[in-house]
Design a protein around this motif. Structure first.
Motif, PDB file in Angstrom:
ATOM      1  N   ILE A 183      46.326 -37.123  27.742  1.00 33.12           N
ATOM      2  CA  ILE A 183      45.441 -35.959  27.690  1.00 33.12           C
ATOM      3  C   ILE A 183      46.199 -34.708  27.245  1.00 33.12           C
ATOM      4  O   ILE A 183      45.761 -33.990  26.349  1.00 33.12           O
ATOM      5  CB  ILE A 183      44.773 -35.731  29.063  1.00 33.12           C
ATOM      6  CG1 ILE A 183      43.796 -36.869  29.360  1.00 33.12           C
ATOM      7  CG2 ILE A 183      44.039 -34.393  29.089  1.00 33.12           C
ATOM      8  CD1 ILE A 183      43.197 -36.819  30.752  1.00 33.12           C
ATOM      9  N   TYR A 216      37.726 -34.733  32.505  1.00 29.35           N
ATOM     10  CA  TYR A 216      38.450 -33.728  31.727  1.00 29.35           C
ATOM     11  C   TYR A 216      37.436 -32.781  31.106  1.00 29.35           C
ATOM     12  O   TYR A 216      36.434 -33.206  30.525  1.00 29.35           O
ATOM     13  CB  TYR A 216      39.278 -34.391  30.623  1.00 29.35           C
ATOM     14  CG  TYR A 216      39.610 -33.459  29.478  1.00 29.35           C
ATOM     15  CD1 TYR A 216      40.545 -32.446  29.630  1.00 29.35           C
ATOM     16  CD2 TYR A 216      38.955 -33.591  28.249  1.00 29.35           C
ATOM     17  CE1 TYR A 216      40.837 -31.572  28.583  1.00 29.35           C
ATOM     18  CE2 TYR A 216      39.250 -32.735  27.192  1.00 29.35           C
ATOM     19  CZ  TYR A 216      40.192 -31.730  27.367  1.00 29.35           C
ATOM     20  OH  TYR A 216      40.468 -30.870  26.329  1.00 29.35           O
ATOM     21  N   VAL A 224      41.727 -31.087  34.431  1.00 24.45           N
ATOM     22  CA  VAL A 224      41.746 -32.553  34.537  1.00 24.45           C
ATOM     23  C   VAL A 224      41.684 -32.917  36.015  1.00 24.45           C
ATOM     24  O   VAL A 224      42.465 -32.407  36.827  1.00 24.45           O
ATOM     25  CB  VAL A 224      43.020 -33.141  33.903  1.00 24.45           C
ATOM     26  CG1 VAL A 224      42.986 -34.665  33.977  1.00 24.45           C
ATOM     27  CG2 VAL A 224      43.185 -32.671  32.468  1.00 24.45           C
TER      28      VAL A 224
END
Length: 253
Positions: A222, A239, A231
């Motif tokens: 991510i 997210y 997140v």
């Protein structure tokens, strides 16, 4: 007539069971044993049986003299006692030491290879001084440049969750660990070990100490491929980029 006493006959070597050769062999063996004992005594009194040099390697936060103090040996003392295993056992009592290998090289050389627990974070103590946190939770004084590690804030010294966090941080990829900027406890009723992480790449991450190792790969993906955002890595993973949170809703247009 007076009876005359006849003297007893002297026994032969064969009758006594010992031949001159056998007596000579016993004597030679005794001489050999005495000579060996004398040589051993002389050897242990000579410089060859003493430590001539001690080399300590691998220490980062531990002074070499502290390692030697724990080992209990100095130059000039017996090379053979204590054993290498006993020296290792003594040195491993130091809290910063993860493992140690002692190698004795005759004559007189002792090599001590120390592996300390790795650096995983930094923190400020009660007096405001910066300390380096090792992977077993031990904090040591900082000297020189600080490592590129996250800052622990809001943790109590001796907190087992803090120690568990340090163990978890040790297993993270180095690139991810360097990106973590700050880690603070954020417990809830459902998640007593919940933590809040801020990254240098401007992400805010909510997860738990227990889940951090298993979520590390997803978190790395991510932060490397998404724009900064929030997140959540708990039972469900979510997210949301900050740009979406700040975007005006349709009702505002």
């Amino acid at each position: 007539m007076v009876a005359e006493r006849i003297p007893a006959l002297k026994k032969t070597d064969a009758e006594e069971g010992t031949s001159p050769r056998r007596r000579g062999g016993k004597l030679l063996w005794i001489v050999f044993v005495l000579f060996a004992i004398a040589m051993i005594v002389l050897f242990f009194r000579s410089s060859l049986s003493r430590i001539s040099s001690i080399q300590v390697t691998g220490t980062v936060h531990l002074p070499a003299d502290e390692v030697l103090k724990a080992a209990g040996v100095r130059e000039g003392e017996s090379f053979f006692f204590p054993s290498a295993k006993e020296l290792e056992r003594r040195i491993e009592t130091l809290k910063a030491v993860q493992s140690v290998k002692v190698d004795k090289r005759f004559p007189g050389k002792v090599e001590v290879a120390v592996k300390e627990y790795g650096e995983v974070a930094v923190e400020l103590d009660a007096s405001g001084k910066t300390r380096i946190v090792l992977s077993n939770g031990l904090s040591v004084p900082a000297s020189g440049a600080l490592p590129d590690k996250p800052i622990l804030t809001g943790w109590k010294e001796g907190d087992e969750r803090r120690n568990a966090l340090c163990r978890a941080l040790e297993g993270l990829p180095e690139s991810l660990l360097r990106d973590l900027s700050q880690i603070a406890p954020d417990p809830s009723t459902a998640y007593p070990d919940r933590i809040r992480i801020y990254t240098r790449s401007r992400f805010e991450v909510v997860t738990t100490v227990e889940r951090l190792p298993e979520k590390a790969a997803l978190l790395s993906e991510i932060v490397e491929n998404r724009e900064p955002g929030r997140v959540v890595l708990l039972e469900a993973d979510t997210y949301q980029p900050f740009s979406a949170q700040n975007a005006p809703s349709q009702g505002d247009s």
